[in-house]
Design a protein around this motif. Structure first.
Motif, PDB file in Angstrom:
ATOM      1  N   SER A 138      10.895 -37.461 -25.024  1.00 27.08           N
ATOM      2  CA  SER A 138       9.730 -38.477 -24.339  1.00 27.08           C
ATOM      3  C   SER A 138       8.843 -38.541 -25.496  1.00 27.08           C
ATOM      4  N   ASN A 173       3.683 -36.692 -15.778  1.00 18.29           N
ATOM      5  CA  ASN A 173       3.169 -37.438 -16.911  1.00 18.29           C
ATOM      6  C   ASN A 173       1.800 -37.100 -17.338  1.00 18.29           C
ATOM      7  N   PHE A 225       4.910 -40.071 -21.958  1.00 19.55           N
ATOM      8  CA  PHE A 225       5.415 -41.449 -21.702  1.00 19.55           C
ATOM      9  C   PHE A 225       6.528 -41.708 -22.081  1.00 19.55           C
TER      10      PHE A 225
END
Length: 426
Positions: free
Chosen positions: A221, A392, A421
């Motif tokens: 990520s 997140n 994200f």
């Protein structure tokens, strides 16, 4: 200084005992008691450093391995050991160097994919009963405070393994420094060799190998973060008031397998000591002196701007953070260098009843350039949400030591926000 060290110890205490999720029982971690005998060499901290014999240490460590910890970080790191070490050190000169008591949380990994080979990293606090004193202990300029930060990096090899005891040989490096909260602060650097014994608890033989393994997919990520920091340091022995270092920084990078974080970033820092020195028109910035040009813009010249390469190991709520930086702007550091490299000892021809210390400015040589250009940062973060929940958004607090090419620059407490994200499987 004492408040910062207290916070560090609280962080690491949680780190030692608190990585387990609420779904994992405390009994799942196996207890290991490790007595250790260490000998080695203490490096010279400064010119005319006191003579000393072989350094000797006795350390007792209380450790827990994470073989039965089902969290992702424990599996990715091959089920490391965490713990707390209590140590006594004799530097080989009780009159000038004295002895030290240390309290040091640690984490230990398998090294080079070898079960018998271990790498241990520890950071904590040490108490010194002998320190620098201008009148009575001038040539020990290693530390000038009772309490210091301490750090050690060791490698171990399991020489002989039995059901109850593993005998180990080890070697590594140890460092003590007060984080530039008082001068002089050259620090202790030692190279050491050890013999130790891992005494295992009865439950240690119950391994997760007999249980159904947890499978984690490989993931990646992106992230960015913003960090606000407040630190303290002193300018020199003469300008010894502790003053603030204020910083803002940012990072962007990738998180691998919810455990390893790699990124690049920037920072801006304002040094209150530099600013006050320039604004107060102190000696080196007076008209006609070496650095009078700094008065043209005190705020800007007391600032530092740099680029960074960042790495972090994420252990659910905790992160072990390492940063290497490059200063592209730090003009007032020349004042710092000139003052702190300017002390020397006058020739013996000066009478004993006179002050035999002379003052000379440090030269802006190649070593100065390295110190000015290369920065570093090492510390521990606590994340309020943690990686296990895979949120997140997260916030953290952290405590850090910042350095100039390995020498302490300032001690810092920081607060930050991280945004993750574009999460995907690899």
């Amino acid at each position: 200084m004492n408040k910062t060290i207290t916070l560090l110890l609280l962080f690491f205490s949680f780190f030692v005992f608190g990585q387990e999720s609420t779904t994992t029982t405390k009994s799942s971690n196996n207890f290991i008691l490790t007595p250790e005998v260490i000998v080695g060499i203490t490096g010279e901290a400064n010119s005319f450093f006191p003579d000393r014999a072989l350094q000797k240490q006795v350390v007792v460590s209380f450790g827990w391995d994470h073989k039965n910890n089902k969290q992702e970080w424990a599996k990715r790191l091959k089920h490391p050991r965490t713990g707390l070490s209590l140590g006594y050190t004799n530097f080989g000169n009780s009159k000038n160097l004295g002895y030290v008591f240390s309290l040091m949380p640690f984490i230990e990994f398998n090294g080079f994919k070898m079960e018998r080979f271990k790498i241990q990293i520890g950071t904590g606090v040490s108490y010194f009963n002998r320190k620098y004193d201008f009148e009575n202990n001038f040539f020990n300029q290693a530390v000038s405070t009772d309490l210091t930060w301490s750090f050690r990096l060791f490698a171990y090899y399991n020489l002989l393994r039995t059901e109850k005891i593993d005998w180990r040989l080890g070697g590594g490096y140890a460092h003590h420094s007060n984080g530039h909260t008082r001068i002089p602060n050259q620090g202790y650097n030692s190279f050491l060799f050890s013999v130790s014994a891992d005494i295992k608890s009865k439950s240690h033989k119950n391994s997760i190998d007999n249980l159904e393994p947890t499978i984690f997919e490989k993931t990646i990520s992106n992230y960015y973060l913003v960090n606000f920091g407040g630190g303290i340091n002193v300018l020199s022995e003469s300008f010894s008031d502790k003053k603030g270092v204020y910083s803002i920084s940012g990072e962007y990078g990738k998180i691998l397998n919810n455990t390893f974080k790699l990124g690049v970033g920037f920072y801006y820092r304002l040094y209150q000591n530099y600013y006050d020195y320039i604004r107060n028109n102190e000696s080196l910035v007076q008209d006609g002196r070496e650095y009078d040009d700094l008065k043209k813009n005190p705020f800007w010249n007391a600032s530092s701007i740099g680029l960074t390469l960042n790495g972090e190991i994420l252990l659910n709520h905790f992160g072990i953070d390492v940063q290497f930086g490059f200063n592209i702007h730090k003009p007032a550091y020349k004042i710092d260098w000139a003052i702190n490299q300017g002390y020397g000892i006058a020739p013996k021809t000066i009478p004993e009843d006179h002050d035999r210390r002379v003052y000379r400015l440090g030269e802006l040589d190649s070593y100065y350039e390295l110190k000015r250009l290369i920065s570093g940062r090492f510390g521990l973060k606590y994340y309020f949400i943690g990686t296990e929940k895979k949120s997140n958004h997260d916030f953290y607090v952290g405590t850090f030591i910042n350095s100039n090419f390995g020498q302490a620059d300032f001690t810092e407490i920081s607060f930050g926000y991280i945004r993750k994200f574009n999460f995907r499987e690899r």
